[in-house]
Design an enzyme around this catalytic site. Sequence first.
Site, mmCIF file in Angstrom:
data_model
loop_
_atom_site.group_PDB
_atom_site.id
_atom_site.type_symbol
_atom_site.label_atom_id
_atom_site.label_comp_id
_atom_site.label_asym_id
_atom_site.label_seq_id
_atom_site.Cartn_x
_atom_site.Cartn_y
_atom_site.Cartn_z
ATOM 1 N N TRP A 180 76.048 20.752 -74.224
ATOM 2 C CA TRP A 180 75.486 21.242 -75.484
ATOM 3 C C TRP A 180 75.386 22.764 -75.538
ATOM 4 O O TRP A 180 75.242 23.334 -76.614
ATOM 5 C CB TRP A 180 74.076 20.649 -75.705
ATOM 6 C CG TRP A 180 73.173 20.842 -74.512
ATOM 7 C CD1 TRP A 180 72.944 19.943 -73.518
ATOM 8 C CD2 TRP A 180 72.430 22.013 -74.156
ATOM 9 N NE1 TRP A 180 72.110 20.471 -72.563
ATOM 10 C CE2 TRP A 180 71.769 21.750 -72.942
ATOM 11 C CE3 TRP A 180 72.244 23.267 -74.747
ATOM 12 C CZ2 TRP A 180 70.952 22.679 -72.298
ATOM 13 C CZ3 TRP A 180 71.435 24.196 -74.116
ATOM 14 C CH2 TRP A 180 70.799 23.898 -72.909
ATOM 15 N N ASN A 181 75.438 23.448 -74.393
ATOM 16 C CA ASN A 181 75.078 24.874 -74.416
ATOM 17 C C ASN A 181 76.175 25.768 -75.009
ATOM 18 O O ASN A 181 75.885 26.826 -75.535
ATOM 19 C CB ASN A 181 74.628 25.372 -73.036
ATOM 20 C CG ASN A 181 75.686 25.232 -71.973
ATOM 21 O OD1 ASN A 181 76.651 24.484 -72.138
ATOM 22 N ND2 ASN A 181 75.508 25.937 -70.874
ATOM 23 N N LYS A 228 84.439 13.866 -75.873
ATOM 24 C CA LYS A 228 83.089 13.292 -76.009
ATOM 25 C C LYS A 228 82.110 14.465 -75.878
ATOM 26 O O LYS A 228 81.789 14.917 -74.778
ATOM 27 C CB LYS A 228 82.868 12.252 -74.894
ATOM 28 C CG LYS A 228 81.420 11.962 -74.545
ATOM 29 C CD LYS A 228 80.644 11.300 -75.669
ATOM 30 C CE LYS A 228 79.179 11.065 -75.276
ATOM 31 N NZ LYS A 228 78.297 12.230 -75.523
ATOM 32 N N PRO A 229 81.668 15.012 -77.030
ATOM 33 C CA PRO A 229 80.729 16.137 -76.958
ATOM 34 C C PRO A 229 79.321 15.657 -76.624
ATOM 35 O O PRO A 229 79.009 14.471 -76.761
ATOM 36 C CB PRO A 229 80.774 16.705 -78.380
ATOM 37 C CG PRO A 229 81.136 15.540 -79.247
ATOM 38 C CD PRO A 229 81.983 14.611 -78.414
ATOM 39 N N GLY A 241 79.138 20.322 -66.890
ATOM 40 C CA GLY A 241 77.775 19.786 -66.918
ATOM 41 C C GLY A 241 77.124 19.929 -65.565
ATOM 42 O O GLY A 241 77.520 20.777 -64.755
ATOM 43 N N SER A 242 76.157 19.073 -65.313
ATOM 44 C CA SER A 242 75.354 19.234 -64.090
ATOM 45 C C SER A 242 76.119 18.788 -62.845
ATOM 46 O O SER A 242 77.015 17.939 -62.911
ATOM 47 C CB SER A 242 74.065 18.427 -64.210
ATOM 48 O OG SER A 242 74.378 17.054 -64.133
ATOM 49 N N GLU A 287 83.355 21.716 -63.930
ATOM 50 C CA GLU A 287 82.600 22.978 -63.989
ATOM 51 C C GLU A 287 81.136 22.581 -63.936
ATOM 52 O O GLU A 287 80.586 22.098 -64.919
ATOM 53 C CB GLU A 287 82.891 23.722 -65.301
ATOM 54 C CG GLU A 287 84.327 24.127 -65.502
ATOM 55 C CD GLU A 287 84.838 25.068 -64.435
ATOM 56 O OE1 GLU A 287 84.031 25.693 -63.715
ATOM 57 O OE2 GLU A 287 86.063 25.163 -64.303
ATOM 58 N N LEU A 288 80.508 22.806 -62.801
ATOM 59 C CA LEU A 288 79.161 22.243 -62.594
ATOM 60 C C LEU A 288 78.094 23.341 -62.555
ATOM 61 O O LEU A 288 78.321 24.441 -63.007
ATOM 62 C CB LEU A 288 79.180 21.399 -61.321
ATOM 63 C CG LEU A 288 80.302 20.342 -61.287
ATOM 64 C CD1 LEU A 288 80.297 19.562 -59.978
ATOM 65 C CD2 LEU A 288 80.219 19.395 -62.478
ATOM 66 N N CYS A 319 75.519 28.407 -67.436
ATOM 67 C CA CYS A 319 75.701 28.100 -66.010
ATOM 68 C C CYS A 319 75.922 29.361 -65.189
ATOM 69 O O CYS A 319 75.732 29.350 -63.986
ATOM 70 C CB CYS A 319 76.896 27.179 -65.810
ATOM 71 S SG CYS A 319 76.808 25.739 -66.826
ATOM 72 N N GLU A 327 68.384 26.129 -60.622
ATOM 73 C CA GLU A 327 68.662 26.719 -61.932
ATOM 74 C C GLU A 327 67.460 26.504 -62.861
ATOM 75 O O GLU A 327 67.032 25.353 -63.028
ATOM 76 C CB GLU A 327 69.847 25.928 -62.496
ATOM 77 C CG GLU A 327 70.907 26.701 -63.124
ATOM 78 C CD GLU A 327 72.078 25.820 -63.568
ATOM 79 O OE1 GLU A 327 72.114 24.595 -63.322
ATOM 80 O OE2 GLU A 327 72.976 26.397 -64.186
#
Length: 471
Positions: free
Chosen positions: A143-144, A167-168, A220-221, A242-243, A276, A374
């Site tokens: 979402w960011n 898939k947003p 995401g995470s 990309e975490l 991130c 984080e």
Amino acid sequence: MNINGEWVGGELDTKDVVNPANGKTVGTVPNGGEAEAEQAITAAHEAFGPWSELTAYERAGYLKKLHQLMLDNQEELAQIMTLEMGKPINESRGEVNYAASFIEWFAEEGKRIYGETIPAHVQGKRLQVWKKPVGVVAAITPWNFPVAMLTRKMGPALAAGCTFMMKPSGDSPLTAVKLMELCEKAGFPKGVINLVTGSSSKITKAIMENKKVRKITFTGSTEVGKLLIKQSADQVKRLSLELGGHAPLIVLDDANLETAVKGVMASKFRNAGQTCICANRIYVQSGVYDAFVEKFSEAVEQLKVGDGEDESVDIGPLINQAGLDKVNSHVEDAVTKGAAVVTGGEAITDDGGVFFQPTVIKDVDPSMVMMQEETFGPVAPIQKIETIDEAVSFANDTPYGLAAYVFTENVSKGTQLIEQLNFGIVGWNDGAPSAAQVPFGGMKESGIGREGGHEGIEAFVESQYVSIGMN
Ligand code: SIN
């Protein structure tokens, strides 16, 4: 949702999209699940053959149309983004430009997917490496950065000849819906790009179980990334991840303090600290510690918090109550353990919004949660350090390795320091290193692969070695 060129999902129940600046519902999307994901995968699979057979120049033509449409519709995309996830409107406009730059870059980069000719070891053979698109790609995005994280994946996938299903995030799907409308206007053949909204767990299950999906690209995470690695094992699906990050920012005694303050402001407070790559842990050498804290805090006190739709706002809301609770708990933990709040430190929850004051905290130490995890909020914790060795040791003491920042005017010190940092992205006297033409990604538990740059397209092609016997 858009599957195989049709807008669908009107018969399904819906999910609300809520503006975190005031708690009001701004729209709804269909609550899709496994069935809709299956349909999207089938459509992408059927579209793959014809799309991959087009020339790179033909595919670039579609992408260039999309690039122009994004620029022409910058304001509408930006307004939707701000309404659904709170980002200040000027940042949203900037994100649309950033997002469009990936489409433009990869439209061109698709023309440079070169194979290889390799000298043979015997007479009568020709050895070649051909490049083939990996196949159907599923993108799961956060979402960011509601549009840039989509185009950073979509651009290279489509340019390489793959077809695409997105898939947003359920927190910011409306920007993706607008992007899909623009893809439709750009005239992409049906099934090449598909959009499914709804249940993350059900859609991801369908993606993971369907053999037609050959590649997952996810931002995401780290927690979810690890799950995807496990789930992808059965079919050995290709993965780009990309975490999470936990970026250190180091200010040495010989830094230009104005440059350092400007850099920290850019890195820390972009998107209210919800990126991130934002600076999470600031290490300042003792010779400039007090001066830095003072100058930086003065700049932070100028930041205006509020609804992102207000042109003068610098810091919008956090994404939701859970985000706010996390920031609050990190600040409380640091204060309880002896850190001092220089400015900010409080949540603001008037009128249904979830805001946190831009905050500077000094005298932190590694025992505090915010120096280990984080925070994902507008909080800047500062720890005093004495030596460069200490800076390296604190900076690297984390499972994450996405971004780091270094501020020094001394070229040899900066070079030696950066050589020892285990991070995929480093800003040296620069708080805003991201761009379409450079590799973005992390070491260690911050991910697998790179997005952007020429590496970004390699993630969507396979090498096929061909040994040709000559008669
Ligand atoms: C992120 O940190 O989530 C993306 C930021 C960027 O691309 O600059």
